[in-house]
Structure formats: structure tokens, C-alpha cells
Design an enzyme around this catalytic site. Structure first.
Site, PDB file in Angstrom:
ATOM      1  N   ASP A 157      -4.591   5.719  11.493  1.00  0.00           N
ATOM      2  CA  ASP A 157      -3.621   5.305  10.477  1.00  0.00           C
ATOM      3  C   ASP A 157      -2.381   6.186  10.641  1.00  0.00           C
ATOM      4  O   ASP A 157      -2.370   7.345  10.224  1.00  0.00           O
ATOM      5  CB  ASP A 157      -4.202   5.457   9.070  1.00  0.00           C
ATOM      6  CG  ASP A 157      -3.226   5.008   7.983  1.00  0.00           C
ATOM      7  OD1 ASP A 157      -2.069   4.681   8.312  1.00  0.00           O
ATOM      8  OD2 ASP A 157      -3.613   5.003   6.800  1.00  0.00           O
ATOM      9  N   HIS A 204       0.326   5.227   6.628  1.00  0.00           N
ATOM     10  CA  HIS A 204       0.208   5.855   5.314  1.00  0.00           C
ATOM     11  C   HIS A 204       0.263   7.370   5.443  1.00  0.00           C
ATOM     12  O   HIS A 204       0.297   7.905   6.555  1.00  0.00           O
ATOM     13  CB  HIS A 204      -1.084   5.399   4.630  1.00  0.00           C
ATOM     14  CG  HIS A 204      -1.165   3.912   4.474  1.00  0.00           C
ATOM     15  ND1 HIS A 204      -1.821   3.104   5.375  1.00  0.00           N
ATOM     16  CD2 HIS A 204      -0.637   3.092   3.535  1.00  0.00           C
ATOM     17  CE1 HIS A 204      -1.713   1.843   5.003  1.00  0.00           C
ATOM     18  NE2 HIS A 204      -0.993   1.798   3.888  1.00  0.00           N
ATOM     19  N   SER A 208       0.809  -1.215   0.000  1.00  0.00           N
ATOM     20  CA  SER A 208       0.000   0.000   0.000  1.00  0.00           C
ATOM     21  C   SER A 208       0.847   1.273   0.000  1.00  0.00           C
ATOM     22  O   SER A 208       0.341   2.346  -0.345  1.00  0.00           O
ATOM     23  CB  SER A 208      -0.938   0.006   1.211  1.00  0.00           C
ATOM     24  OG  SER A 208      -0.206  -0.144   2.416  1.00  0.00           O
TER      25      SER A 208
END
Length: 425
Positions: free
Chosen positions: A393, A396, A143
Site C-alpha cells: 500500500d 494510504h 479512503s
């Protein structure tokens, strides 16, 4: 009526004839001294030379002037802000669109990376597209590869609209866009290990299975149609896994219920990268077309406390120089990747159609604890107050955000390669 600067008096002509030669001879030593001590404009760097891609730099550049250490620097304020926002491109993954999800502070958008010994120019979308005209760029990995790809797409869309021409319907894991303006394609391939693997799932295995001596053909089968590839892996190697090589099981990572030896994951990451780069060299290094390859180094997470508690990554400014050091797992993961890139470069020195670099972003990313979505991976997470459980998160990157800098460095590598190619012609 003539020019106001023109004087036709004959005595002035006579005086001028006498003064001009003496003026020339008087200035000549000064000119020679300037050329001797300052042969190029002060503070001239590779980055500024390479910006003008249509003009070849002087052939007498030294090695120092054709390289830049982008890993050594600091984050400095930048009032210009990013090239795009959360609504100007339609490719941002929902969980990274921090602006649209109501993140209230905007300060994280106004920083730029400043290397100590050179300049990192602002991203130039037209230059990027021109360098990859008639080519195919692929981002391959986990990702983080997708995060970097979507950042690049947004920056390029500020000058040319990409058309989505392929998607497989599996959570956007395999997609391709086409820039008609430059006959340029850009793809993303989901391959969290780069080598063949079976991923854990809620309905199947509760651990990953990796086959370290086989490259993942889900992307490698398309290698002949790829001109440049950016590889990015790391975080999936932290999950429980069993490792295979040939017909034997090497061991596992965090598998207490299985009868395998615990061997960790650093050497496994090394083997995966080695297998991948060898496949690139074997399949593309010897043909007429060749391939350019980059390995984006490990991007550190910034969890401070539990992932499901308020404030897991709540900082709003970069770390100051010296405040945070690269160490532990972050350092080890980066070191493995850089070492394997350097080893592959040594093994492929005789191949003129194969170029490889490490896109070393670990330290500059470590310094940006403010750049993650945190709770804003979900829309307006505090609309009804702070809940007991708040998913965060801290891995990311918000888009726009610090990950845009990765693509600025990518462009500088491309411009350097272009300069070297033209110099060899």
C-alpha cells in the site's frame, strides 16, 4: 527589618530626583525608534497569534500577517514525535497500523512540516475541540477522507475519549463518534465521487457509473445537521468508469468493451467538485446556520515498480527540497481541485454563512514517500522470509504519520476563521 534594597539616605533621594527625569528623556528616542521599526515582536506570524484563541489579535494586522502559505516548505527532523501511537486509540484501520504490524524503522515518525514563511504549530487537541464545541464535523469522500478522519480521532483521543455512536456495518464506511466533553460529533461518509455513483464490484459492474449532475444523497441528505465538512476525492477517478450528465452519456474512461467515447477523467473530476460545491452553496449558503467547507487536495501515491513486489515503496526518509517536483497527474488533480474551490468562493462571496478553503496538502504529501504502510499493510509480512508476491500500500498513510500534518493545517484554518469571526463582531 526592611528590604535589603531600600536606602533611606537623604542625599540618595536628592540625586534620584535629578537623574530620573534625565534618564526618561534620554531613553524616549530609543523607545520611539523601536516602536517605529519593530511595531510587533520579531518573526511574529499569524500562526502564533492564532494559537491563543482566547485573546483577540491586534486589529491592525496586515494581510500578510493573517495568511500563511502552507504549501511552500520542507520536512525537518522533530525529536518530539507524534501525539499518539498504534495502541493509544482504537480507530486506526488495520491496514494503516504500521507499528502494530511490525514496521521496523521508526524514523518516519520524527519529521514535521516547516513552511518557509510562517510557523505550523503542533496540533492542539483541546483547541480543536473547543472550536467545534456543540458542532458536527463530517469527513466525506474516499479512503483518504477516512485516513484523515482516523488521524484526527487519534490526536483528539489524547485528551478526550470519543464514543462510537453509529456504524452501518458496511466495512466501517459510515460511522459517527461523540465527544461528550464538548458535545461534539464527528462522522465519516463513504462517497468516493461526492456525486451519485454506482461502484464497480466483483459481482456486478466492472466499471463505475457516475451521474455528474446529482450530488450523492448518502451524505448530502444529512447536510442540515453538519456544521463543517471536509471533502476528499481523487483516486477513484482513475478507475474505469462511464459518465452520465442529464439523460446522456458523456463518455467513459478506460472502457474498450463499451461503445462510448474515451474522455479521460480530469474534466469529470472538475464537474463532480463543481456539482458538490454548488449543492453546498444552494442548500446551506443561504440559511441562518451556514456551513464551513474544505477540500483536501489530491494525495500522491509513491509506487516504484509493481504493487505486488518487494520494495514498491521502501524509502525511509522524506525527499529533500528540490529532489522531487510536483508534475503530471498529481499536479493536474490538485490544480482542478484548487481552481474549483476558488471559483466557488468567488460565486459565494456575498454569503456570510458559507466559508470554503482548499486544504492544499499535495506537495507536502508528495515529499513523504516514507510514510506509507507498504508491505506492512499486513501484520509481519516477512516473518517467514520474502515471498515472491508482496502486496504493498503506497497510497494510504501510516497512523501516526504524515497525514497528521493535514489536520494541523486544518486546525490553523479553523483558528483563522475563528479570529475573523470575532473580529467582525
Amino acid at each position: 527589618m526592611g528590604s535589603p534594597f531600600k536606602d533611606n539616605h537623604p542625599s540618595n533621594h536628592s540625586l534620584a530626583k535629578k537623574l530620573i527625569p534625565w534618564t526618561f528623556y534620554a531613553m524616549l528616542p530609543l523607545v520611539l525608534l523601536r516602536v517605529y521599526f519593530y511595531p510587533y515582536p520579531p518573526h511574529q506570524t499569524t500562526a502564533t497569534i492564532l494559537t491563543a484563541s482566547s485573546v483577540s489579535p491586534p486589529p491592525t494586522l496586515s494581510e500578510d500577517e493573517t495568511s500563511c502559505d502552507y504549501t511552500d516548505g520542507k520536512w525537518v527532523p522533530d525529536r518530539r514525535g507524534p501525539l499518539y501511537n498504534g495502541s493509544t486509540c482504537g480507530t486506526i484501520k488495520e491496514g494503516q497500523n504500521c507499528i502494530a504490524h511490525g514496521r521496523p524503522d521508526m524514523g518516519y515518525l520524527y519529521w514535521r512540516w516547516k513552511p518557509k514563511q510562517c510557523k505550523l504549530p503542533r496540533f492542539e487537541p483541546n483547541t480543536f475541540l473547543q472550536l467545534l464545541r456543540n458542532k458536527h464535523l463530517a469527513f466525506v469522500g474516499d479512503s483518504m477522507a477516512r485516513n484523515q478522519l482516523e488521524s484526527l480521532l487519534c490526536m483528539l483521543s489524547s485528551v478526550s475519549a470519543p464514543n462510537l455512536v453509529y456504524r452501518d456495518g458496511e466495512e466501517n464506511k459510515f460511522r459517527r463518534w461523540y465527544f461528550e466533553s464538548h458535545n461534539f460529533s464527528i462522522s465519516v461518509y463513504w462517497s468516493p465521487f461526492l456525486v451519485r455513483g454506482v461502484e464497480k464490484s466483483s459481482t456486478g459492474l466492472n466499471h463505475n457509473e457516475l451521474y455528474l449532475d446529482h450530488v450523492d444523497e448518502r451524505w448530502a441528505a444529512d447536510m442540515n445537521g453538519i456544521d463543517m465538512v471536509v471533502l476528499s476525492i481523487g483516486h477513484w477517478f482513475l478507475h474505469p468508469a462511464v459518465y452520465h450528465e442529464g439523460d446522456r452519456v458523456l463518455g467513459c474512461h478506460y472502457c474498450p468493451d463499451l461503445n462510448h467515447t474515451e474522455i479521460g477523467f480530469y474534466d469529470i473530476l472538475r464537474k463532480a467538485i463543481k456539482t458538490t460545491l454548488k449543492a453546498l452553496i444552494d442548500r446551506k449558503g443561504h440559511d441562518d446556520k451556514g456551513i464551513d467547507a474544505l477540500v483536501t487536495t489530491f494525495s500522491p501515491a509513491h509506487f516504484e515498480g509493481d504493487w505486488d513486489k518487494f520494495g514498491a515503496c521502501s524509502k525511509t526518509k522524506p525527499y529533500e527540497e528540490g529532489e522531487k517536483t510536483l508534475e503530471g497527474m498529481d499536479s493536474e488533480m490538485r490544480q482542478v481541485e484548487v481552481e474549483e474551490v476558488e471559483a466557488a468562493k468567488m460565486n459565494s462571496m456575498q454569503l456570510v454563512k458559507f466559508r470554503l478553503e482548499a486544504l492544499d496538502v499535495t506537495k507536502l504529501s508528495l515529499m513523504r514517500p516514507d510514510g506509507h504502510p507498504g508491505p506492512y499493510m499486513h501484520p509481519f509480512p516477512f516473518a517467514n522470509g520474502v515471498a515472491e508476491r508482496v502486496q504493498n500500500d503506497c497510497v494510504h498513510w501510516c497512523l501516526p504519520g504524515p497525514v497528521d500534518t493535514w489536520n494541523e493545517i486544518l486546525l490553523e484554518v479553523m483558528k483563522k476563521w475563528d479570529y475573523e469571526s470575532r473580529r467582525e463582531e
